[in-house]
Each structure stands twice: as structure tokens, then as C-alpha cells.
Design an enzyme around this catalytic site. Structure first.
Site, PDB file in Angstrom:
ATOM      1  N   ALA A 145       0.866  -1.193   0.000  1.00 35.25           N
ATOM      2  CA  ALA A 145       0.000   0.000   0.000  1.00 35.25           C
ATOM      3  C   ALA A 145       0.898   1.237   0.000  1.00 35.25           C
ATOM      4  O   ALA A 145       1.389   1.642   1.061  1.00 35.25           O
ATOM      5  CB  ALA A 145      -0.920  -0.024   1.218  1.00 35.25           C
ATOM      6  N   ASP A 188     -12.518  -4.345  14.109  1.00 32.79           N
ATOM      7  CA  ASP A 188     -11.462  -3.457  14.595  1.00 32.79           C
ATOM      8  C   ASP A 188     -11.130  -2.372  13.574  1.00 32.79           C
ATOM      9  O   ASP A 188      -9.968  -2.076  13.304  1.00 32.79           O
ATOM     10  CB  ASP A 188     -10.217  -4.275  14.939  1.00 32.79           C
ATOM     11  CG  ASP A 188      -9.308  -3.535  15.918  1.00 32.79           C
ATOM     12  OD1 ASP A 188      -9.796  -2.606  16.599  1.00 32.79           O
ATOM     13  OD2 ASP A 188      -8.117  -3.873  15.984  1.00 32.79           O
ATOM     14  N   ASP A 206      -5.268  -5.920   8.399  1.00 29.90           N
ATOM     15  CA  ASP A 206      -5.291  -6.489   9.758  1.00 29.90           C
ATOM     16  C   ASP A 206      -6.566  -7.236  10.110  1.00 29.90           C
ATOM     17  O   ASP A 206      -7.157  -7.019  11.166  1.00 29.90           O
ATOM     18  CB  ASP A 206      -5.019  -5.396  10.800  1.00 29.90           C
ATOM     19  CG  ASP A 206      -3.546  -5.053  10.850  1.00 29.90           C
ATOM     20  OD1 ASP A 206      -2.729  -5.926  10.521  1.00 29.90           O
ATOM     21  OD2 ASP A 206      -3.224  -3.923  11.211  1.00 29.90           O
TER      22      ASP A 206
HETATM   23  P1  AMP Z   1       1.703  -3.817  11.245  1.00 30.53           P
HETATM   24  O1  AMP Z   1       2.689  -4.753  11.809  1.00 30.53           O
HETATM   25  O2  AMP Z   1       0.717  -4.451  10.312  1.00 30.53           O
HETATM   26  O3  AMP Z   1       1.057  -2.946  12.286  1.00 30.53           O
HETATM   27  O4  AMP Z   1       2.526  -2.822  10.295  1.00 30.53           O
HETATM   28  C1  AMP Z   1       3.447  -1.895  10.802  1.00 30.53           C
HETATM   29  C2  AMP Z   1       3.517  -0.704   9.855  1.00 30.53           C
HETATM   30  O5  AMP Z   1       4.037  -1.107   8.589  1.00 30.53           O
HETATM   31  C3  AMP Z   1       2.163  -0.099   9.553  1.00 30.53           C
HETATM   32  O6  AMP Z   1       1.885   0.868  10.500  1.00 30.53           O
HETATM   33  C4  AMP Z   1       2.355   0.501   8.172  1.00 30.53           C
HETATM   34  O7  AMP Z   1       2.901   1.801   8.261  1.00 30.53           O
HETATM   35  C5  AMP Z   1       3.389  -0.413   7.539  1.00 30.53           C
HETATM   36  N1  AMP Z   1       2.742  -1.406   6.675  1.00 30.53           N
HETATM   37  C6  AMP Z   1       2.199  -2.584   7.064  1.00 30.53           C
HETATM   38  N2  AMP Z   1       1.707  -3.258   6.022  1.00 30.53           N
HETATM   39  C7  AMP Z   1       1.933  -2.490   4.929  1.00 30.53           C
HETATM   40  C8  AMP Z   1       1.620  -2.646   3.526  1.00 30.53           C
HETATM   41  N3  AMP Z   1       1.000  -3.726   3.086  1.00 30.53           N
HETATM   42  N4  AMP Z   1       2.002  -1.653   2.689  1.00 30.53           N
HETATM   43  C9  AMP Z   1       2.620  -0.554   3.166  1.00 30.53           C
HETATM   44  N5  AMP Z   1       2.934  -0.350   4.466  1.00 30.53           N
HETATM   45  C10 AMP Z   1       2.593  -1.303   5.340  1.00 30.53           C
END
Ligand code: AMP
Length: 332
Positions: A145, A188, A206
Site C-alpha cells: 500500500a 477493529d 489487519d
Molecule cells: P503492522 O505490523 O501491520 O502494524 O505494520 C506496521 C507498519 O508497517 C504499519 O503501520 C504501516 O505503516 C506499515 N505497513 C504494514 N503493512 C503495509 C503494507 N501492506 N504496505 C505498506 N505499508 C505497510
């Protein structure tokens, strides 16, 4: 690796197709729990999501990827921009440490994320392509993303205008309609769990993972209470209508800059939610007030339906949603 101007990573030119990351013509299917557990303990390092029984599963390992810059840090590991070497396609690679997940006892939540998200295909839901693991880590291969988290964007902008918020409301309602038809409840929805695609379109992320793992960021501020619907606070059984409450809170937070029932203490926030103590700043338009008030109803049965959110006059007047092109011969 990242070109900040147009949000496109340099060097990755080939369009990404989901099926190219999967084992066969069918969407990936998740291995049964027992099989996953076995592989987790043996740590073969070459396991991945299985595919249709007719096709041999495509097996990935970390060697199949060029790892780029970190995209973010989560509770159980980091997320990296990555290129699938063989395909010259970009993905987000989420690396989760088994030891940390075991310590917190959240393996079942990861399974839930995989099981749910691997079966959802919608332009406003982050695609889950595959997973594999080695002895210490689990790797999730996800859609990238490019515009990152909505939460950060909201912090940067302070608040969003009617057009942007209405566009998000249409996108999220359409994605949730799709989920609810498949008996999936997100439970959520909040800006931390929403990512933004190449054109700024909303992507729900998520699934099942954050349900019982509230983000630390909100816990330190005021917990994740801000998005909790009354029926969950009261411990009643809840239905897909919890998502309607959450998108009402989201709509308010997008337009105002903070959630509607925010207070300095958990107990006060609980009270305000239970009373639906909703107050609007003067600058919020009548249309937006109407939409938010009809979503934030104490009784789940009284909340506006997702279809009626999409058809709401304020959404229709302001939404600038653009659907991605569907090329001939491809399925959306
Ligand atoms: P998470 O462990 O899913 O909370 O991801 C940690 C951070 O990584 C998030 O806050 C986003 O900023 C970034 N992130 C997670 N997944 C993606 C994705 N698919 N594309 C871009 N950034 C991501």
C-alpha cells in the site's frame, strides 16, 4: 527504493498480479492448523500456503525476495518493501518473530488473519498473497500500500474534507458489504488498520489480527476504547453491526480530527459511548452529521445499513471514488 513524488518504488516496473504469487489457478488456501503447527516446529523454511489440490504448491523462502526499505514496525516484527525476484513485482513482506508471538500467545490470531484475509478479494481490502516461515520467523506476503497508514495521514493533515471522507466511507462500506456477505466481521476498524493504495484508495488491513491485539499507540493514548461499540463494552454478543458503529466513529474522526467519545480516562470514555454522547463542532455539515448520527445508534438494529451508507445523500454528493480498471480477460 521509494520515489516520494509519485509513491512508486523505483526499479519495479512490472505490474503485479496476485495469481503469479500463488501456486496454481486457484486462490491460496490455508493449511490446516495441525499441518501449520508441524511446520512451525520443524522449521523447514520452505513452506507456504497451499493451493488447489490439483496444483503443486508454490514454495517460497526469503531467498525468493529482494528486501527493500522498512515500511513500518509492528508489535511482532517489521514490514519491508520487497521484490519477488522471479516476477519483478513488489509486495510488502511482513516479518513476524515466532518467539514474540508465542510469548504473547497470539498464534491463533495470526492464523485468523491468514485464514480470513487469504479468501478476500476486493479493491478496498489489502490482498494477502502467501506466507512461509523458517525456524524463527513467519513471513506474510501482502499487497503493498504505497501511501501507508491512514492514521499517519490523518495526523499529517489534522482532518480530512468532506470529499475525502465521503470517498473513504463509500470505499469502506463497499468492502464491508463484501465481507459481511461472506460472514466476515472486521470488528477493529480504525485509522491504524486502514492503509492507502497507489491512488489514495482505502485498503482494509489487519483482519482478525488486531481484533484482540489493540494497537499500542491507542492504548497509550486512551486505549482502543474510542472505537468500541456499546454492545462490546457491555459484553453482549455482537453481530456485523459492530462494524457500522466503527465506521460512524471513523467518519467523525476523519472530519473532526479526533474520535467522538475521546476523554482523558477509560471510564469517562466508556460512559460517553454508553450514552452515545455525541457532540459536533460547528463546521461539520448537516449531511455528515446525519450520516454519523444514524450510524452511532446504541441499538445495533437501528444503525444505518452499509447499502444505505453508500446511498446516503452526503456520500453521493461528495464521494470521488474511482474503481480500478478491470482489464479484459481478468477477474476483478
Ligand atoms: P503492522 O505490523 O501491520 O502494524 O505494520 C506496521 C507498519 O508497517 C504499519 O503501520 C504501516 O505503516 C506499515 N505497513 C504494514 N503493512 C503495509 C503494507 N501492506 N504496505 C505498506 N505499508 C505497510
Amino acid at each position: 527504493m521509494q520515489n516520494k513524488e509519485n509513491h512508486e518504488p523505483r526499479g519495479f516496473t512490472r505490474p503485479f498480479t496476485a495469481t503469479s504469487l500463488m501456486a496454481g489457478p486457484q486462490r491460496a488456501q490455508v493449511k490446516p492448523r495441525a499441518e501449520m503447527d508441524h511446520n512451525a516446529t520443524t522449521g523447514s523454511g520452505r513452506e507456504c500456503v497451499g493451493a488447489s489440490s490439483s496444483a503443486a504448491p508454490k514454495k517460497f523462502s526469503i531467498n525468493d525476495f529482494d528486501i527493500g526499505r522498512p515500511l513500518g514496525k509492528g508489535k511482532f516484527g517489521n514490514v519491508y518493501l520487497a521484490k519477488v525476484k522471479a516476477l519483478d513485482s513488489i509486495v510488502a513482506l511482513k516479518v513476524l518473530f515466532k518467539s514474540q508471538m508465542e510469548k504473547e500467545g497470539v498464534e491463533h490470531q495470526l492464523r485468523r488473519e491468514i485464514e480470513i484475509q487469504a479468501h478476500l478479494k476486493h479493491p478496498n481490502i489489502l490482498r494477502f498473497y502467501n506466507y512461509f516461515h523458517d525456524q524463527t520467523r513467519v513471513f506474510l506476503v501482502l499487497e503493498y500500500a504505497p501511501r501507508g497508514e491512514m492514521y499517519k495521514e490523518l495526523q499529517r493533515c489534522g482532518r480530512f474534507d468532506d470529499q475525502r471522507t465521503a470517498t473513504y466511507m463509500e470505499e469502506i462500506s463497499d468492502a464491508l458489504l463484501y465481507c459481511h456477505e461472506r460472514k466476515v466481521i472486521h470488528r477493529d476498524i480504525k485509522p491504524e488498520n486502514l492503509l492507502l493504495g497507489y491512488r489514495g484508495e482505502l485498503k482494509i488491513a489487519d483482519f482478525g489480527w488486531s481484533v484482540h491485539a489493540p494497537s499500542l499507540r491507542r492504548r497509550t493514548m486512551c486505549g482502543t476504547l474510542d472505537y468500541l461499540p456499546p454492545e462490546m463494552i457491555e459484553g453482549h454478543t455482537h453481530s456485523e453491526k459492530v462494524d457500522l458503529w466503527c465506521i460512524g466513529v471513523l467518519c467523525y474522526e476523519c472530519l473532526v480530527g479526533n474520535p467522538p467519545f475521546e476523554t482523558a480516562s477509560h471510564s469517562e470514555t466508556y460512559k460517553r459511548i454508553m450514552k452515545v454522547d455525541l457532540k459536533f463542532p460547528k463546521n461539520i455539515s448537516d449531511g455528515a452529521r446525519d450520516l454519523i448520527s444514524t450510524l452511532l445508534r446504541h441499538s445495533p438494529a437501528d444503525r444505518l445499513s452499509l447499502k444505505n451508507v453508500i446511498d446516503h445523500p452526503w456520500v453521493r454528493a461528495n464521494s470521488r471514488r474511482v474503481l480500478p480498471p478491470v482489464f479484459p480477460g481478468t477477474k476483478s
